[in-house]
Write a protein that holds these residues in place. Structure first.
Motif, mmCIF file in Angstrom:
data_model
loop_
_atom_site.group_PDB
_atom_site.id
_atom_site.type_symbol
_atom_site.label_atom_id
_atom_site.label_comp_id
_atom_site.label_asym_id
_atom_site.label_seq_id
_atom_site.Cartn_x
_atom_site.Cartn_y
_atom_site.Cartn_z
ATOM 1 N N LEU A 93 -29.975 -5.777 1.829
ATOM 2 C CA LEU A 93 -29.029 -5.897 3.077
ATOM 3 C C LEU A 93 -29.744 -5.382 4.186
ATOM 4 N N GLY A 94 -31.050 -4.802 4.217
ATOM 5 C CA GLY A 94 -31.570 -4.109 5.319
ATOM 6 C C GLY A 94 -30.716 -2.879 5.849
ATOM 7 N N GLN A 95 -30.256 -2.370 4.925
ATOM 8 C CA GLN A 95 -29.462 -1.096 5.264
ATOM 9 C C GLN A 95 -29.672 0.116 4.409
ATOM 10 N N TYR A 185 -21.263 -9.050 6.068
ATOM 11 C CA TYR A 185 -22.240 -9.585 5.223
ATOM 12 C C TYR A 185 -21.309 -10.384 4.212
ATOM 13 N N GLY A 256 -30.189 -9.875 5.254
ATOM 14 C CA GLY A 256 -30.179 -8.555 6.201
ATOM 15 C C GLY A 256 -30.299 -8.976 7.633
#
Length: 276
Positions: A93-95, A185, A256
């Motif tokens: 998710l790029g988190q 998301y 993401g």
């Protein structure tokens, strides 16, 4: 570059925002879930569960999927967890792991609150069956009214959150001119066997199972009002020939990187959204 016609009510708000030099508000993290099931008529393909937001809600009158904002409790909870861990989810998710866990928990919580579908099971291999009984409904109402948290519900019922039942799909950010903005998301999940979605949230005035192509056809005919994220997502998921193809499609996507529709006007003044 893709372009979508913008409803005049939204266009008027956007023009006013830019004319007055408006400052965008920070978007709130959110999650939404596309519930899928085999076509009930027995035809090849599958259906997606859609809701029409009540007029009193944000984006009222629009067809969408169950979902909502991340709650503080989604990032604070400690619970039994099955499937990829927060660090793995964070990579997808790029988190960081904490916010990634919150997004996954929000997705599972919201789909239970809004559609009565519980993505959890008694262990790492099973999923609960029918959760429409009175006892389950009392637990869901307590969650909706914030008398209890999602972790409390799972702990009390001795259930494990099945994060492996969620597939990350995409990320959409509300245009900068909207007064309420979300960094949403999108996840996909196959409806668990024995469970039946139902309109229980009070945030929708109509629900349905529908094939993605049919929903898009009704949008093009002017029968359904939908915003660009819903239209694009239905188009993408509809490219899968069957449910077996959905995980493979999800695996190669970039969920993401944020996509934000941009407001523009043609030379004749016609308002539209643009996706660069």
């Amino acid at each position: 570059m893709t372009s979508f016609a913008a409803p005049e009510s939204i266009a008027a708000h956007a023009r006013r925002f830019y004319a007055e030099g408006g400052v965008p508000v920070p978007p709130r993290p959110a999650a939404t879930v596309l519930l899928l099931r085999p076509d009930a008529s027995g035809r090849d393909g599958f259906e997606v569960y859609m809701i029409r937001r009540a007029a009193s809600m944000t984006f009222g009158g629009m067809y969408a999927f169950p979902g909502g904002s991340v709650d503080p409790g989604d990032s604070e909870i400690r619970l039994d967890w099955s499937g990829p861990g927060p660090a793995d989810w964070g990579s997808r998710l790029g988190q960081p792991p904490g916010p990634a866990q919150a997004l996954v928990c929000a997705a599972a919580r919201e789909v239970f609150e809004e559609a009565g579908v519980l993505l959890a099971g008694p262990d790492h291999d099973r999923v609960v069956g029918d959760v429409s009984g009175e006892e389950w409904e009392r637990a869901r109402q307590a969650l909706v009214n914030r008398r209890s948290g999602f972790a409390d519900l799972l702990r009390d019922c001795r259930l494990t959150l099945r994060s492996d039942l969620l597939l990350p799909w995409s990320r959409w950010v509300t245009p900068e001119f909207e007064p309420r903005r979300f960094d949403t998301y999108f996840f996909v999940a196959l409806l668990p066997a024995g469970q039946v979605p139902r309109d229980v949230s009070g945030e929708a005035d109509h629900t349905m199972w529908i094939r993605p192509a049919e929903a898009l056809g009704r949008f093009e005919a002017g029968e359904f009002a939908m915003l660009p994220p819903t239209v694009i997502t239905l188009t993408e998921i509809g490219d899968c020939a069957d449910l077996a193809g959905v995980p493979a499609a999800a695996a190669v996507r970039d969920p993401g990187t944020a996509i934000m529709p941009r407001f523009a006007q043609a030379e004749d003044g016609t308002p539209h959204f643009v996706l660069d």
